[in-house]
Design an enzyme around this catalytic site. Structure first.
Site, PDB file in Angstrom:
ATOM      1  N   CYS A 123      39.729  12.611   2.939  1.00  0.00           N
ATOM      2  CA  CYS A 123      39.223  12.684   4.189  1.00  0.00           C
ATOM      3  C   CYS A 123      39.874  13.152   4.930  1.00  0.00           C
ATOM      4  O   CYS A 123      41.139  13.677   4.650  1.00  0.00           O
ATOM      5  CB  CYS A 123      38.925  11.004   4.425  1.00  0.00           C
ATOM      6  SG  CYS A 123      40.440  10.133   4.602  1.00  0.00           S
ATOM      7  N   ARG A 165      29.595   6.392  12.284  1.00  0.00           N
ATOM      8  CA  ARG A 165      29.753   5.735  10.976  1.00  0.00           C
ATOM      9  C   ARG A 165      30.161   4.448  11.156  1.00  0.00           C
ATOM     10  O   ARG A 165      29.829   3.594  10.399  1.00  0.00           O
ATOM     11  CB  ARG A 165      30.731   6.709  10.112  1.00  0.00           C
ATOM     12  CG  ARG A 165      30.516   8.149   9.723  1.00  0.00           C
ATOM     13  CD  ARG A 165      31.278   8.614   8.658  1.00  0.00           C
ATOM     14  NE  ARG A 165      31.475   7.443   7.801  1.00  0.00           N
ATOM     15  CZ  ARG A 165      32.618   7.703   6.960  1.00  0.00           C
ATOM     16  NH1 ARG A 165      33.491   8.579   7.204  1.00  0.00           N
ATOM     17  NH2 ARG A 165      33.028   6.759   6.168  1.00  0.00           N
ATOM     18  N   ARG A 203      33.607   7.865   1.074  1.00  0.00           N
ATOM     19  CA  ARG A 203      34.207   7.183   0.173  1.00  0.00           C
ATOM     20  C   ARG A 203      34.429   5.761  -0.377  1.00  0.00           C
ATOM     21  O   ARG A 203      34.490   5.609  -1.558  1.00  0.00           O
ATOM     22  CB  ARG A 203      35.745   7.646   0.311  1.00  0.00           C
ATOM     23  CG  ARG A 203      36.454   7.016   1.318  1.00  0.00           C
ATOM     24  CD  ARG A 203      37.950   7.339   1.507  1.00  0.00           C
ATOM     25  NE  ARG A 203      38.507   6.110   0.529  1.00  0.00           N
ATOM     26  CZ  ARG A 203      39.044   6.465  -0.849  1.00  0.00           C
ATOM     27  NH1 ARG A 203      38.969   7.515  -1.342  1.00  0.00           N
ATOM     28  NH2 ARG A 203      39.561   5.517  -1.316  1.00  0.00           N
ATOM     29  N   LYS A 247      31.854  -3.596   9.330  1.00  0.00           N
ATOM     30  CA  LYS A 247      31.771  -2.423   8.411  1.00  0.00           C
ATOM     31  C   LYS A 247      32.477  -2.721   7.236  1.00  0.00           C
ATOM     32  O   LYS A 247      31.835  -2.568   6.165  1.00  0.00           O
ATOM     33  CB  LYS A 247      32.165  -1.223   9.161  1.00  0.00           C
ATOM     34  CG  LYS A 247      32.006  -0.042   8.096  1.00  0.00           C
ATOM     35  CD  LYS A 247      32.494   1.271   8.798  1.00  0.00           C
ATOM     36  CE  LYS A 247      33.945   1.669   8.763  1.00  0.00           C
ATOM     37  NZ  LYS A 247      34.485   2.215   7.620  1.00  0.00           N
ATOM     38  N   ASN A 248      33.578  -2.900   7.342  1.00  0.00           N
ATOM     39  CA  ASN A 248      34.606  -3.064   5.981  1.00  0.00           C
ATOM     40  C   ASN A 248      34.546  -4.214   5.363  1.00  0.00           C
ATOM     41  O   ASN A 248      34.982  -4.411   4.089  1.00  0.00           O
ATOM     42  CB  ASN A 248      36.051  -2.843   6.350  1.00  0.00           C
ATOM     43  CG  ASN A 248      36.194  -1.434   6.891  1.00  0.00           C
ATOM     44  OD1 ASN A 248      35.441  -0.593   6.656  1.00  0.00           O
ATOM     45  ND2 ASN A 248      37.521  -1.156   7.299  1.00  0.00           N
ATOM     46  N   ASP A 259      43.855   0.606  10.804  1.00  0.00           N
ATOM     47  CA  ASP A 259      42.501   1.030  11.443  1.00  0.00           C
ATOM     48  C   ASP A 259      42.608   0.914  12.945  1.00  0.00           C
ATOM     49  O   ASP A 259      41.701   1.259  13.621  1.00  0.00           O
ATOM     50  CB  ASP A 259      41.444   0.132  11.043  1.00  0.00           C
ATOM     51  CG  ASP A 259      41.056   0.577   9.351  1.00  0.00           C
ATOM     52  OD1 ASP A 259      40.296  -0.013   8.850  1.00  0.00           O
ATOM     53  OD2 ASP A 259      41.513   1.755   9.019  1.00  0.00           O
ATOM     54  N   ARG A 287      42.843  10.759  -0.747  1.00  0.00           N
ATOM     55  CA  ARG A 287      42.672   9.330  -1.136  1.00  0.00           C
ATOM     56  C   ARG A 287      42.371   9.183  -2.440  1.00  0.00           C
ATOM     57  O   ARG A 287      41.405   9.067  -2.958  1.00  0.00           O
ATOM     58  CB  ARG A 287      41.307   8.959  -0.289  1.00  0.00           C
ATOM     59  CG  ARG A 287      41.229   9.092   1.427  1.00  0.00           C
ATOM     60  CD  ARG A 287      42.221   7.989   2.126  1.00  0.00           C
ATOM     61  NE  ARG A 287      41.539   6.779   2.201  1.00  0.00           N
ATOM     62  CZ  ARG A 287      40.433   6.315   2.917  1.00  0.00           C
ATOM     63  NH1 ARG A 287      40.050   7.224   3.641  1.00  0.00           N
ATOM     64  NH2 ARG A 287      40.425   5.232   3.055  1.00  0.00           N
ATOM     65  N   PRO A 288      43.559   8.668  -3.266  1.00  0.00           N
ATOM     66  CA  PRO A 288      43.416   8.617  -4.447  1.00  0.00           C
ATOM     67  C   PRO A 288      42.664   7.299  -4.910  1.00  0.00           C
ATOM     68  O   PRO A 288      42.402   6.324  -4.066  1.00  0.00           O
ATOM     69  CB  PRO A 288      44.780   8.421  -5.018  1.00  0.00           C
ATOM     70  CG  PRO A 288      45.701   8.022  -3.638  1.00  0.00           C
ATOM     71  CD  PRO A 288      44.733   8.529  -2.733  1.00  0.00           C
TER      72      PRO A 288
HETATM   73  C1  EPZ Z   1      40.093   0.337   3.481  1.00  0.00           C
HETATM   74  O1  EPZ Z   1      40.122   1.693   2.484  1.00  0.00           O
HETATM   75  C2  EPZ Z   1      39.124   0.553   4.595  1.00  0.00           C
HETATM   76  N1  EPZ Z   1      37.966   1.112   4.195  1.00  0.00           N
HETATM   77  C3  EPZ Z   1      39.880   1.619   5.492  1.00  0.00           C
HETATM   78  O2  EPZ Z   1      39.092   1.681   6.677  1.00  0.00           O
HETATM   79  C4  EPZ Z   1      41.368   1.003   5.670  1.00  0.00           C
HETATM   80  O3  EPZ Z   1      42.148   1.913   6.684  1.00  0.00           O
HETATM   81  C5  EPZ Z   1      42.181   0.667   4.460  1.00  0.00           C
HETATM   82  O4  EPZ Z   1      41.410  -0.227   3.383  1.00  0.00           O
HETATM   83  C6  EPZ Z   1      43.541   0.252   4.744  1.00  0.00           C
HETATM   84  O5  EPZ Z   1      43.315  -0.941   5.427  1.00  0.00           O
HETATM   85  C7  EPZ Z   1      36.899   0.200   3.785  1.00  0.00           C
HETATM   86  O6  EPZ Z   1      37.152  -1.147   3.896  1.00  0.00           O
HETATM   87  C8  EPZ Z   1      35.726   0.838   3.784  1.00  0.00           C
HETATM   88  P1  EPZ Z   1      43.300   1.453   0.729  1.00  0.00           P
HETATM   89  P2  EPZ Z   1      40.650   1.801   1.199  1.00  0.00           P
HETATM   90  O7  EPZ Z   1      42.911   1.463  -1.034  1.00  0.00           O
HETATM   91  O8  EPZ Z   1      40.361   0.509   0.499  1.00  0.00           O
HETATM   92  C9  EPZ Z   1      46.653   3.976  -1.497  1.00  0.00           C
HETATM   93  C10 EPZ Z   1      38.111   2.707   8.527  1.00  0.00           C
HETATM   94  O9  EPZ Z   1      38.273   3.462   9.528  1.00  0.00           O
HETATM   95  N2  EPZ Z   1      45.813   4.032  -2.686  1.00  0.00           N
HETATM   96  O10 EPZ Z   1      43.654  -0.127   1.066  1.00  0.00           O
HETATM   97  O11 EPZ Z   1      40.046   3.299   0.750  1.00  0.00           O
HETATM   98  C11 EPZ Z   1      46.072   4.786  -0.493  1.00  0.00           C
HETATM   99  O12 EPZ Z   1      46.140   6.220  -0.492  1.00  0.00           O
HETATM  100  C12 EPZ Z   1      38.386   2.971   7.179  1.00  0.00           C
HETATM  101  O13 EPZ Z   1      37.285   1.757   8.473  1.00  0.00           O
HETATM  102  C13 EPZ Z   1      46.375   4.334  -3.854  1.00  0.00           C
HETATM  103  O14 EPZ Z   1      47.380   4.994  -3.704  1.00  0.00           O
HETATM  104  O15 EPZ Z   1      42.250   1.746   1.366  1.00  0.00           O
HETATM  105  C14 EPZ Z   1      46.716   4.133   1.010  1.00  0.00           C
HETATM  106  O16 EPZ Z   1      47.684   4.825   1.055  1.00  0.00           O
HETATM  107  C15 EPZ Z   1      39.522   4.063   7.097  1.00  0.00           C
HETATM  108  N3  EPZ Z   1      45.471   4.314  -5.035  1.00  0.00           N
HETATM  109  C16 EPZ Z   1      46.969   2.757   0.409  1.00  0.00           C
HETATM  110  O17 EPZ Z   1      46.877   2.727  -0.946  1.00  0.00           O
HETATM  111  C17 EPZ Z   1      44.375   3.725  -4.877  1.00  0.00           C
HETATM  112  O18 EPZ Z   1      43.631   3.760  -6.031  1.00  0.00           O
HETATM  113  C18 EPZ Z   1      45.744   1.686   0.941  1.00  0.00           C
HETATM  114  O19 EPZ Z   1      44.682   2.323   0.732  1.00  0.00           O
HETATM  115  C19 EPZ Z   1      43.895   3.302  -3.704  1.00  0.00           C
HETATM  116  C20 EPZ Z   1      44.698   3.642  -2.578  1.00  0.00           C
END
Ligand code: EPZ
Length: 424
Positions: free
Chosen positions: A116, A400, A92, A22-23, A308, A121-122
């Site tokens: 979520c 999902r 998202r 998925k990811n 995850d 989720r910034p």
């Molecule tokens: C991806 O989400 C995955 N989703 C998530 O999987 C996964 O948990 C996450 O990466 C971490 O590995 C998909 O790939 C579709 P991040 P993503 O940006 O990219 C902070 C699942 O269950 N952050 O890597 O949205 C954020 O708050 C989903 O399959 C900022 O501060 O996650 C977090 O603390 C859930 N500013 C950290 O970075 C930003 O602009 C990592 O989040 C973006 C993120």
């Protein structure tokens, strides 16, 4: 609304092939927007999130042909540039159409994704990265808007927050940079296997990228990218979920179609907990006979322990001998599963971004509520070991990210059935 009914006591055993990731597939689908030709994808998982992104792409004028064994996406150089709140708020990850739209069409209006169940989720890194390329993004009425109207330009940039790198911010800045004029260097890029796969896909389309799998990605922009054919890699998180199920039920499961190294942190933890782990070229076998032992886990960006799989490993800890500590460094609020596990008789104490899990001999079945996609899968695993029957409601959260989780688990011997409730 569907619900799952799970009878405790079965040991998971057998073998199955991981579905497409998925990811990995979501940012790959968004990359169709930067390709002049059709993107032909195989091994695409049948998931709600994939369907949602297909609908968003159709709204962006992309021709979407979702056949039995392949998904063909073809985006014209111009077309609609708005991704509306109704669809974006349900997933998202759809924010990652923003960069490709600006890179190819010079404009975009994409709804800010909602939060979520595990917190805010910034998207500040997404905005920072794309603005470094000249996107001139602004927030207007809950939408991210850009009307740059000309080709983006390469730039050096750092993509990191207090929680480390960002997977989807890396994905969309990387994709946009492929068409930007000049060189982009992304420091602190996410190194997740899903980003490595996206990088390989973009190179297959004609992009010039160095550093796949490292924390520094160097992209030299090109004028145009071609379509290509691509087979999506196996879903390591789905695989990890089933492997944890094998360990905690005293079973023996082999998952094929995954890269064992992509799961090293999980496999190491399962070994510490007393499970047997065997790796092959593209498969992993996990088996256990006795009660698992406690372990400590901290989630970190790849190659650290994946957030995850945090809910799933915590579920295994609830019946392990001893006291385990889980520290969530990526999403400090990602503990929706704790309240539900407590309903099943688990002994867990949450303190901030840490949870202390005291292993108990037995969980007992109850009705629980799905929430976060991975927390919900963990509740299904809990039902496998809880005494009696466990009913998991709001199964759409699971659908999902897991294709037919009930049928897949049943093929490994789980006593599980889905009841479809007339939607009230
Ligand atoms: C991806 O989400 C995955 N989703 C998530 O999987 C996964 O948990 C996450 O990466 C971490 O590995 C998909 O790939 C579709 P991040 P993503 O940006 O990219 C902070 C699942 O269950 N952050 O890597 O949205 C954020 O708050 C989903 O399959 C900022 O501060 O996650 C977090 O603390 C859930 N500013 C950290 O970075 C930003 O602009 C990592 O989040 C973006 C993120």
């Amino acid at each position: 609304m569907d619900r799952l009914i799970v009878q405790g006591g079965a040991r998971l055993s057998g073998r199955l092939r991981a579905r497409g990731s998925k990811n990995a597939v979501l940012p790959i689908m968004a990359a169709c927007l930067v390709a002049d030709g059709p993107l032909v994808l195989r091994n695409v998982p049948r998931l709600r999130d994939v369907t949602t992104l297909c609908r968003i792409l159709e709204e962006l004028g992309v021709s979407v042909d979702h056949g039995e064994d392949r998904l063909v996406l073809h985006a014209a150089a111009d077309g609609p540039v708005e991704a509306g709140y109704d669809l974006v708020s349900t997933m998202r990850a759809s924010v990652c159409v923003l960069g490709p739209l600006i890179a190819r069409r010079g404009r975009a209006r994409v709804s800010l994704p909602g939060g979520c169940v595990f917190g805010v989720r910034p998207v500040d890194l997404h905005v920072k990265g794309l603005n470094a390329l000249g996107a001139e993004l602004r927030i207007e009425g809950g939408y991210l808007e850009s009307e740059v109207g000309k080709r983006l330009h390469g730039a050096p940039l750092f993509l990191g927050s207090a929680h480390g790198s960002s997977v989807l911010a890396t994905a969309q800045v990387l994709t946009a940079a492929c068409l930007a004029e000049g060189r982009t260097v992304i420091e602190n890029a996410a190194m997740e296997p899903e980003i490595v796969e996206l990088t390989r896909l973009l190179v297959a389309m004609g992009a010039r990228i160095e550093g796949a799998g490292n924390h520094r990605l160097t992209i030299d922009g090109v004028e145009r990218l071609n379509g290509t054919e691509w087979t999506v890699g196996g879903d390591r998180i789905e695989a990890g979920t089933f492997l944890v199920g094998a360990a905690m039920t005293g079973g023996d499961v082999t998952v094929e179609g995954v890269v064992p190294e992509d799961l090293s942190a999980l496999l190491e933890t399962l070994k510490v907990m007393g499970a047997g782990v065997e790796r092959d070229q593209d498969s992993v076998r996990v088996h256990a006979s006795d009660r698992l032992r406690a372990a400590d886990v901290t989630t970190l960006p790849h190659p650290g322990f994946p957030t995850d799989l945090q809910a799933q490993i915590m579920t295994a800890m609830t019946r392990a001998a001893g006291i385990s500590v889980v520290t969530e460094r990526i999403f400090p609020d990602r503990f929706m599963h704790v309240a539900e596990l407590l309903r099943l008789g688990a002994s867990i104490r949450k303190e901030g971004s840490q949870a202390l899990v005291v292993g108990t001999e037995q969980l007992s079945g109850a009705t629980v509520m799905a929430s976060d996609l991975r927390a919900s899968a963990a509740l299904v695993l809990a039902g496998l070991v809880a005494e009696g029957s466990t009913e998991i409601r709001r199964v759409y959260h699971i659908d999902r990210g897991y294709e037919r989780i009930d049928a897949r688990l049943a093929s490994l011997g789980a006593q599980i059935r889905r009841e479809t409730q007339p939607s009230s």
